[in-house]
Design an enzyme around this catalytic site. Structure first.
Site, PDB file in Angstrom:
ATOM      1  N   CYS A  57      64.922 -16.378 -11.378  1.00  0.00           N
ATOM      2  CA  CYS A  57      64.917 -15.419 -10.358  1.00  0.00           C
ATOM      3  C   CYS A  57      64.337 -14.409 -10.346  1.00  0.00           C
ATOM      4  CB  CYS A  57      66.299 -15.958  -9.592  1.00  0.00           C
ATOM      5  SG  CYS A  57      67.788 -15.142 -10.631  1.00  0.00           S
TER       6      CYS A  57
ATOM      7  N   GLU B 134      83.375 -30.090   2.410  1.00  0.00           N
ATOM      8  CA  GLU B 134      81.876 -30.554   2.937  1.00  0.00           C
ATOM      9  C   GLU B 134      81.291 -30.773   4.283  1.00  0.00           C
ATOM     10  OE1 GLU B 134      78.312 -29.304   4.126  1.00  0.00           O
ATOM     11  OE2 GLU B 134      79.970 -28.173   2.578  1.00  0.00           O
TER      12      GLU B 134
ATOM     13  N   CYS C  35      73.956 -12.276 -13.983  1.00  0.00           N
ATOM     14  CA  CYS C  35      73.077 -13.619 -13.964  1.00  0.00           C
ATOM     15  C   CYS C  35      73.101 -14.190 -12.587  1.00  0.00           C
ATOM     16  CB  CYS C  35      73.176 -13.986 -15.028  1.00  0.00           C
ATOM     17  SG  CYS C  35      72.203 -16.263 -15.345  1.00  0.00           S
TER      18      CYS C  35
ATOM     19  N   ARG D  83      66.691 -16.914 -21.434  1.00  0.00           N
ATOM     20  CA  ARG D  83      67.132 -15.974 -20.642  1.00  0.00           C
ATOM     21  C   ARG D  83      67.900 -17.789 -20.413  1.00  0.00           C
ATOM     22  NH1 ARG D  83      63.490 -14.792 -16.563  1.00  0.00           N
ATOM     23  NH2 ARG D  83      61.311 -16.237 -17.794  1.00  0.00           N
TER      24      ARG D  83
ATOM     25  N   TYR E 160      54.661  -2.263 -27.157  1.00  0.00           N
ATOM     26  CA  TYR E 160      55.919  -1.193 -27.528  1.00  0.00           C
ATOM     27  C   TYR E 160      54.944  -0.309 -29.091  1.00  0.00           C
ATOM     28  CZ  TYR E 160      59.194  -3.041 -24.827  1.00  0.00           C
ATOM     29  OH  TYR E 160      59.827  -4.019 -24.204  1.00  0.00           O
TER      30      TYR E 160
ATOM     31  N   CYS F 205      68.088 -21.419 -16.386  1.00  0.00           N
ATOM     32  CA  CYS F 205      67.709 -20.469 -15.465  1.00  0.00           C
ATOM     33  C   CYS F 205      66.971 -20.600 -15.065  1.00  0.00           C
ATOM     34  CB  CYS F 205      66.785 -19.524 -16.725  1.00  0.00           C
ATOM     35  SG  CYS F 205      66.214 -18.880 -15.984  1.00  0.00           S
TER      36      CYS F 205
END
Length: 644
Positions: A346, A414, A361, A320, A174, A343
């Protein structure tokens, strides 16, 4: 585990922090369109403070309305009109004994003219950022001097609003970084040339802030430990800069690395290991006496603790990690590591940000929506009524969790012997281990909230009736797409390969489908086989974030995986396949011992009509509703359970 170092008090200047956990700046898009701190962004930061973070550094805050626009819906500190809402932000964070710094920022050549309402972007010199692709205008000497004062004004606004300090963003390519770096600073006036002239701009900023705000108002500077670009700042030069900045009286340094041109080093995808760049901060810390904050791709509290024990930095930047879980710090303090949603690298948060949308997220469907979808907004009207969830993938587990929090007696069926759905297989390829941890975390959450999990059990109408369900969530996922072509019965599914049901070695393999699953399956197979990926479109991995795709393709190339685009599977033979060439409709034959299908899924609605005839409320989530990604499944399940 008790994390002694992580929860030790620390000091930055005269400011005392309750622990060593820092949330560094991350752009969110949650501010108002006028640059004020919106209710959404205040709640977002307040939740991270409530979650136990010691110091929060806000996202990039604009100090110049003419050329300094980095993103839309960006926090601003350009005018006194921004003070009242910044006061609310500081107060919300301080309520939890967390400190907050405002990060002062100008993008320089790392923005686009369309964000500047058509004006040309600016920089120290007419050096174009190749990622942006726009030639900047060189700032005049007078403009540079005036720009330094805009940073000072931003600091005054922050202090007036009750912030505990400011951070000058002098990293990531920057504007301030562009003055420091010989790669971007080719000036011949007093702001360019030798080391001290390149330091003049940041010197004027820091001295100006100290004069205007007083010597006890902490100034942190975010710097690179290396730019990782040719003719840019290397490690030795960054240490020199750190020592110089310390001589100016700053309170601390926040060490990161990279620019847009080496962008993956700033925001790393999952293939980067925790701590891969720790030497950058450690070398700077060894050369200064002021505290050092550092980001190091931290996912786990035990790794953060190890960095502090090693002396890599004085404070750890968990970025993150705190998007994925606002309670990262509190859970670590309690020793509830398994309950932390880590996190997974991804890059979905930045994928949507690059589209101009507020960040979201994959593993945390609440992010940015805390005001409307936070746990305190759940209507707890379950009253012990029973709800059935059929399918234990990420969507099914998220739905079950929300329903349990709302007071429903939740039973999850399941059919297999373990939870996780298809991400059980998605966690098998290289660098996808964090997906397995997501399953562990969701499983632990279900246990904590008392969800009745029934493995090896088909969620049939009869089973749902037995438990007296008042409604059913169908989260069975999807069925693999199998094309109707000659010889397809000889092919195997990617799921069979990744599950270990089919083991392949020394084979010539054609993986059909160049999406995420196809590419990752190819990588998994490539060390021990000759692999070709066949994709009918002209590109592969189109849904992946650029850096994720870049490194995946790099690994595939290293393992000699052939990528064949513009071809569609027509037939599977003995030791060969027939492909159609999309551009010409011609057909070609290629050798292939094994064909692996990775063509995505179709919604599995086998039970839908039967369930609908038997129950008043039947809800479809995830791939059962519409094939998509983990983030689609998580958000769909969360929101539908929220209003059920």
């Amino acid at each position: 585990m008790k994390y002694t170092k992580l929860f030790e008090k620390g000091k930055i200047g005269k400011l005392e922090l309750k622990n060593r956990i820092v949330m560094p700046a991350m752009g969110t898009g949650f501010a108002s369109s006028t640059g004020e701190a919106s209710d959404e962004i205040i709640r977002y930061y307040a939740d991270r403070a409530k979650g136990g973070c010691g110091l929060i550094i806000t996202e990039i805050c604009r100090i110049d309305e003419e050329t300094g626009i980095g993103t839309s819906n960006q926090l601003c500190a350009t005018d006194s009109k921004h003070i009242p809402r910044l006061v609310r932000l500081a107060e919300a964070v301080h309520a939890y004994d967390t400190k907050i710094f405002l990060q002062l920022h100008h993008p320089g050549n790392e923005t686009m003219g369309r964000l500047l309402h058509g004006k040309q972007i600016v920089a120290p010199s007419p050096v174009m950022c190749r990622i942006i692709g726009e030639m900047p205008r060189e700032l005049t000497t007078e403009e540079v001097t005036a720009m330094a004062q805009k940073f000072v004004k931003g600091a005054v606004i922050a202090k007036t609003a009750g912030f505990d300090g400011v951070e000058v963003h002098a990293a990531h390519g920057y504007l301030v970084n562009q003055f420091l770096s010989p790669h971007t600073n080719k000036r011949t006036d007093k702001y360019g040339g030798d080391f001290f002239n390149r330091m003049r701009f940041i010197t004027e900023i820091i001295v100006g802030i100290s004069f205007a705000c007083g010597p006890d108002f902490p100034v942190c500077v975010r710097i690179d430990g290396s730019e990782f670009i040719e003719d840019g700042l290397d490690e030795k030069e960054c240490i020199h800069i750190a020592r110089y900045l310390e001589s100016l009286g700053i309170a601390c340094l926040n060490v990161s690395c990279g620019t847009y041109e080496s962008g993956a080093t700033i925001i790393e995808p999952s293939c980067f290991a925790e701590g891969w760049k720790k030497h950058l901060a450690k070398n700077i810390k060894a050369n200064v006496k002021i505290p050092v904050i550092a980001v190091n791709t931290i996912k786990h509290p035990d790794f953060a603790e190890a960095l502090l024990e090693e002396g890599v930095s004085d404070f750890v930047g968990v970025a993150r990690g705190q998007l994925a879980d606002a309670e990262w710090a509190n859970k670590a303090k309690r020793g509830d590591d398994v309950l932390i949603r880590k996190c997974i690298g991804c890059m979905n948060c930045f994928l949507v940000a690059n589209q101009g949308r507020p960040i979201e997220c994959t593993v945390n469907p609440i992010l940015g929506r805390e005001l409307t979808h936070g746990d305190d907004k759940l209507v707890k009207d379950g009253n012990g009524r029973t709800v059935a969830v059929v399918g234990g993938g990420p969507g099914g587990m998220q739905a079950a969790l929300v329903l349990a929090k709302r007071g429903f007696k939740t039973v999850l069926f399941e059919k297999s012997d373990r939870l996780g759905g298809t991400i059980k297989f998605g966690s098998v390829p290289p660098h996808k281990e964090l997906l397995a941890e997501l399953i562990d975390t969701q499983e632990a959450e279900l246990k904590k909230w008392g969800v009745d999990v029934r493995l090896n059990t088909q969620g049939t109408v009869e089973e749902c009736r037995k438990i007296g369900a008042c409604g059913v969530f169908l989260a069975q996922g999807g069925n693999p797409i199998v094309p109707r072509i000659p010889g397809v019965e000889k092919a195997v599914l990617a799921e069979q390969v990744l599950s270990g049901e089919v083991k392949l070695s020394g084979k010539n393999i054609a993986v059909i489908g160049g999406g995420v699953t196809g590419l990752e399956t190819a990588e998994y197979l490539s060390p021990n086989n000759q692999v070709t990926v066949v994709e009918m479109m002209n590109a592969v991995g189109t849904t992946l974030y650029p850096s994720v795709l870049h490194y995946l393709m790099e690994r595939l190339n290293k393992n000699k995986v052939e990528i064949l685009t513009g071809h569609a599977i027509k037939a599977v033979g003995d030791g060969e396949i027939t492909l159609g060439v999309m551009a010409s409709a011609a057909e070609v034959t290629r050798k292939a011992d094994v064909v692996v299908l990775a063509l995505g899924v179709r919604s599995n609605r086998a039970l839908y009509e039967e369930m609908e005839a038997s129950f008043d409320k039947v809800v479809l989530v995830g791939d059962t509703e519409k094939p998509g990604t983990i983030v689609n499944a998580m958000h769909s399940a969360n929101d539908k359970a929220f209003v059920f």
